[in-house]
Design a protein around this motif. Structure first.
Motif, PDB file in Angstrom:
ATOM      1  N   VAL A 134       0.845  -1.198   0.000  1.00  0.00           N
ATOM      2  CA  VAL A 134       0.000   0.000   0.000  1.00  0.00           C
ATOM      3  C   VAL A 134       0.877   1.243   0.000  1.00  0.00           C
ATOM      4  CG1 VAL A 134      -1.735   1.294   1.292  1.00  0.00           C
ATOM      5  CG2 VAL A 134      -1.819  -1.203   1.246  1.00  0.00           C
ATOM      6  N   THR A 135       0.554   2.211  -0.826  1.00  0.00           N
ATOM      7  CA  THR A 135       1.347   3.449  -0.891  1.00  0.00           C
ATOM      8  C   THR A 135       0.482   4.689  -0.686  1.00  0.00           C
ATOM      9  OG1 THR A 135       1.107   3.510  -3.310  1.00  0.00           O
ATOM     10  CG2 THR A 135       3.073   2.432  -2.412  1.00  0.00           C
ATOM     11  N   GLU A 136      -0.737   4.512  -0.255  1.00  0.00           N
ATOM     12  CA  GLU A 136      -1.642   5.651  -0.064  1.00  0.00           C
ATOM     13  C   GLU A 136      -1.265   6.394   1.219  1.00  0.00           C
ATOM     14  OE1 GLU A 136      -6.428   6.513   0.491  1.00  0.00           O
ATOM     15  OE2 GLU A 136      -5.741   4.529  -0.120  1.00  0.00           O
ATOM     16  N   PRO A 137      -0.995   7.704   1.138  1.00  0.00           N
ATOM     17  CA  PRO A 137      -0.593   8.455   2.335  1.00  0.00           C
ATOM     18  C   PRO A 137      -1.586   8.337   3.495  1.00  0.00           C
ATOM     19  CG  PRO A 137      -0.216   9.751   0.361  1.00  0.00           C
ATOM     20  CD  PRO A 137      -0.955   8.529  -0.079  1.00  0.00           C
ATOM     21  N   ARG A 138      -2.875   8.297   3.190  1.00  0.00           N
ATOM     22  CA  ARG A 138      -3.866   8.215   4.262  1.00  0.00           C
ATOM     23  C   ARG A 138      -3.683   6.927   5.067  1.00  0.00           C
ATOM     24  NH1 ARG A 138      -8.509   5.579   4.986  1.00  0.00           N
ATOM     25  NH2 ARG A 138      -8.452   4.751   2.866  1.00  0.00           N
ATOM     26  N   ILE A 139      -3.419   5.818   4.367  1.00  0.00           N
ATOM     27  CA  ILE A 139      -3.237   4.536   5.055  1.00  0.00           C
ATOM     28  C   ILE A 139      -1.964   4.558   5.886  1.00  0.00           C
ATOM     29  CG2 ILE A 139      -2.911   2.062   4.746  1.00  0.00           C
ATOM     30  CD1 ILE A 139      -5.710   3.046   4.098  1.00  0.00           C
ATOM     31  N   MET A 140      -0.909   5.176   5.348  1.00  0.00           N
ATOM     32  CA  MET A 140       0.345   5.269   6.094  1.00  0.00           C
ATOM     33  C   MET A 140       0.150   6.055   7.389  1.00  0.00           C
ATOM     34  SD  MET A 140       3.126   5.947   3.062  1.00  0.00           S
ATOM     35  CE  MET A 140       3.263   4.842   1.641  1.00  0.00           C
ATOM     36  N   GLY A 141      -0.554   7.177   7.278  1.00  0.00           N
ATOM     37  CA  GLY A 141      -0.807   7.982   8.469  1.00  0.00           C
ATOM     38  C   GLY A 141      -1.652   7.244   9.488  1.00  0.00           C
ATOM     39  N   GLU A 142      -2.666   6.514   9.012  1.00  0.00           N
ATOM     40  CA  GLU A 142      -3.516   5.754   9.917  1.00  0.00           C
ATOM     41  C   GLU A 142      -2.731   4.651  10.618  1.00  0.00           C
ATOM     42  OE1 GLU A 142      -6.711   5.910  10.978  1.00  0.00           O
ATOM     43  OE2 GLU A 142      -6.841   7.867  10.015  1.00  0.00           O
ATOM     44  N   ALA A 143      -1.793   4.038   9.898  1.00  0.00           N
ATOM     45  CA  ALA A 143      -0.982   2.978  10.508  1.00  0.00           C
ATOM     46  C   ALA A 143      -0.212   3.526  11.711  1.00  0.00           C
ATOM     47  CB  ALA A 143      -0.027   2.391   9.474  1.00  0.00           C
ATOM     48  N   LEU A 144       0.344   4.730  11.578  1.00  0.00           N
ATOM     49  CA  LEU A 144       1.062   5.325  12.704  1.00  0.00           C
ATOM     50  C   LEU A 144       0.106   5.662  13.840  1.00  0.00           C
ATOM     51  CD1 LEU A 144       3.383   5.403  10.641  1.00  0.00           C
ATOM     52  CD2 LEU A 144       4.044   7.606  11.617  1.00  0.00           C
ATOM     53  N   ARG A 145      -1.096   6.082  13.502  1.00  0.00           N
ATOM     54  CA  ARG A 145      -2.076   6.357  14.558  1.00  0.00           C
ATOM     55  C   ARG A 145      -2.452   5.088  15.317  1.00  0.00           C
ATOM     56  NH1 ARG A 145      -5.200   9.615  10.788  1.00  0.00           N
ATOM     57  NH2 ARG A 145      -4.648  11.802  11.017  1.00  0.00           N
ATOM     58  N   PHE A 169       6.651   3.084   8.430  1.00  0.00           N
ATOM     59  CA  PHE A 169       5.948   2.526   7.272  1.00  0.00           C
ATOM     60  C   PHE A 169       6.859   2.638   6.058  1.00  0.00           C
ATOM     61  CE2 PHE A 169       3.053   1.729   3.967  1.00  0.00           C
ATOM     62  CZ  PHE A 169       1.814   1.333   4.473  1.00  0.00           C
ATOM     63  N   VAL A 170       7.095   1.524   5.379  1.00  0.00           N
ATOM     64  CA  VAL A 170       7.837   1.559   4.121  1.00  0.00           C
ATOM     65  C   VAL A 170       7.080   0.739   3.076  1.00  0.00           C
ATOM     66  CG1 VAL A 170      10.140   1.949   5.066  1.00  0.00           C
ATOM     67  CG2 VAL A 170       9.294  -0.380   4.854  1.00  0.00           C
ATOM     68  N   PRO A 171       6.945   1.245   1.860  1.00  0.00           N
ATOM     69  CA  PRO A 171       6.344   0.449   0.784  1.00  0.00           C
ATOM     70  C   PRO A 171       7.267  -0.712   0.416  1.00  0.00           C
ATOM     71  CG  PRO A 171       6.340   2.805   0.255  1.00  0.00           C
ATOM     72  CD  PRO A 171       7.250   2.612   1.435  1.00  0.00           C
ATOM     73  N   LYS A 172       6.682  -1.789  -0.088  1.00  0.00           N
ATOM     74  CA  LYS A 172       7.480  -2.949  -0.471  1.00  0.00           C
ATOM     75  C   LYS A 172       8.426  -2.640  -1.626  1.00  0.00           C
ATOM     76  CE  LYS A 172       4.568  -6.740   1.155  1.00  0.00           C
ATOM     77  NZ  LYS A 172       3.795  -7.947   0.784  1.00  0.00           N
ATOM     78  N   ALA A 173       8.123  -1.588  -2.367  1.00  0.00           N
ATOM     79  CA  ALA A 173       8.929  -1.265  -3.548  1.00  0.00           C
ATOM     80  C   ALA A 173      10.199  -0.473  -3.225  1.00  0.00           C
ATOM     81  CB  ALA A 173       8.089  -0.487  -4.554  1.00  0.00           C
ATOM     82  N   VAL A 174      10.447  -0.148  -1.944  1.00  0.00           N
ATOM     83  CA  VAL A 174      11.626   0.670  -1.626  1.00  0.00           C
ATOM     84  C   VAL A 174      12.909  -0.107  -1.878  1.00  0.00           C
ATOM     85  CG1 VAL A 174      10.420   2.035   0.104  1.00  0.00           C
ATOM     86  CG2 VAL A 174      11.672  -0.013   0.806  1.00  0.00           C
ATOM     87  N   ASP A 175      14.002   0.627  -2.061  1.00  0.00           N
ATOM     88  CA  ASP A 175      15.290  -0.029  -2.255  1.00  0.00           C
ATOM     89  C   ASP A 175      15.849  -0.507  -0.915  1.00  0.00           C
ATOM     90  OD1 ASP A 175      16.368   2.247  -0.990  1.00  0.00           O
ATOM     91  OD2 ASP A 175      16.717   3.235  -2.909  1.00  0.00           O
ATOM     92  N   LYS A 176      16.915  -1.309  -0.985  1.00  0.00           N
ATOM     93  CA  LYS A 176      17.492  -1.892   0.231  1.00  0.00           C
ATOM     94  C   LYS A 176      18.034  -0.826   1.179  1.00  0.00           C
ATOM     95  CE  LYS A 176      18.696  -6.372  -1.826  1.00  0.00           C
ATOM     96  NZ  LYS A 176      19.797  -7.293  -2.190  1.00  0.00           N
ATOM     97  N   ALA A 177      18.591   0.242   0.617  1.00  0.00           N
ATOM     98  CA  ALA A 177      19.153   1.295   1.464  1.00  0.00           C
ATOM     99  C   ALA A 177      18.067   1.950   2.308  1.00  0.00           C
ATOM    100  CB  ALA A 177      19.859   2.342   0.602  1.00  0.00           C
ATOM    101  N   THR A 178      16.892   2.193   1.701  1.00  0.00           N
ATOM    102  CA  THR A 178      15.793   2.819   2.439  1.00  0.00           C
ATOM    103  C   THR A 178      15.248   1.872   3.500  1.00  0.00           C
ATOM    104  OG1 THR A 178      15.186   4.141   0.505  1.00  0.00           O
ATOM    105  CG2 THR A 178      13.533   3.921   2.228  1.00  0.00           C
ATOM    106  N   LEU A 179      15.126   0.600   3.152  1.00  0.00           N
ATOM    107  CA  LEU A 179      14.661  -0.380   4.130  1.00  0.00           C
ATOM    108  C   LEU A 179      15.620  -0.465   5.315  1.00  0.00           C
ATOM    109  CD1 LEU A 179      12.768  -2.692   4.989  1.00  0.00           C
ATOM    110  CD2 LEU A 179      14.216  -4.246   3.668  1.00  0.00           C
ATOM    111  N   THR A 180      16.908  -0.488   5.022  1.00  0.00           N
ATOM    112  CA  THR A 180      17.911  -0.549   6.083  1.00  0.00           C
ATOM    113  C   THR A 180      17.826   0.672   6.985  1.00  0.00           C
ATOM    114  OG1 THR A 180      19.407  -1.819   4.669  1.00  0.00           O
ATOM    115  CG2 THR A 180      20.384  -0.701   6.564  1.00  0.00           C
TER     116      THR A 180
END
Length: 241
Positions: free
Chosen positions: A108-119, A125-136
């Motif tokens: 999921v990459t929808e900003p609303r869902i990301m914000g709700e997850a933190l709430r 929150f990281v999308p599955k499509a991020v590179d390894k450096a961002t995940l790390t």
């Protein structure tokens, strides 16, 4: 549902990112897609070669592992799994194991869902499509007590819940006395380790307090905490810092 086999990936190849106490690092990956779990495990093993990695294919399996191993440092959780609707999985783990930070790794990459997850108590929150450096970086920052959002969303305003967001004074009033003390130190710019030292508590306790403060104040970052509470009279609100 039974837990997947526990894996210790040992020393991986490639460039590793140093982390204090890495030899004792324990991570739990929760995802019902075996291929993605394998890909995520490989990326983690490269970045943290001494880490012990556990895997679960669902929320039930994750809870079994967390019940057995109280030393899990971080859970990486997919939101979209069979038998799970919305934030049910996140809410279940947060309720049963509130001191274990949760990093959402989702398609999921929808900003609303990301914000709700933190709430709902996620620490990042990281999308599955991020590179390894961002995940790390996401894993390292969350382990260090910070919150992580993709750079282009880190300063995005928190979405209101159907326009019924309570005034900030009412949201602050939801905090416990200890959370109020932590809030005051966040406003002073103190890091989690500094807060833990001053309150004489563990880092994991501070992380749990910060997550609850974000959820109760309905914001997604420390910056938003400072901005939204900038003009609040804390003596009147009962802060008593």
């Amino acid at each position: 549902m039974t837990a997947c086999a526990v894996s210790d990936f040992g020393h991986g190849s490639g460039e590793a990112v140093p982390l204090a106490g890495e030899s004792a690092l324990r991570l739990l990956v929760v995802d019902d897609h075996p291929l993605f779990r394998e890909a995520l495990a490989s990326a983690i093993a490269l970045a943290f070669p001494k880490a012990e990695l556990h895997e679960a294919d669902g929320i039930g399996a994750a809870c079994e592992i967390l019940s057995r191993d109280s030393a899990i440092d971080l859970t990486l959780l997919d939101l979209s799994m069979q038998g799970v609707t919305g934030f049910e999985g996140l809410d279940t783990i947060r309720a049963r194991f509130p001191r274990v930070p949760i990093l959402i790794v989702s398609g999921v990459t929808e900003p609303r869902i990301m914000g709700e997850a933190l709430r709902h108590g996620a620490a990042g929150f990281v999308p599955k499509a991020v590179d390894k450096a961002t995940l790390t970086r996401a894993i390292s920052e969350v382990l260090g007590g910070a919150l992580f959002m993709p750079p282009d969303l880190a300063t995005a305003p928190a979405p209101a819940r159907g326009g019924d967001k309570a005034p900030i004074a009412e949201r602050v009033a939801r905090l416990t006395p200890q959370q109020m003390r932590v809030l005051g130190m966040i406003r002073q710019g103190k890091l989690n380790k500094q807060i833990a030292y001053e309150l004489q508590v563990g880092d994991s306790t501070v992380k749990a307090h910060v997550s609850e403060i974000l959820r109760k104040l309905e914001v997604i970052s420390r910056t938003q905490i400072v901005i939204e509470t900038a003009y609040l009279d804390f003596d009147q609100a009962g802060g008593g810092f």
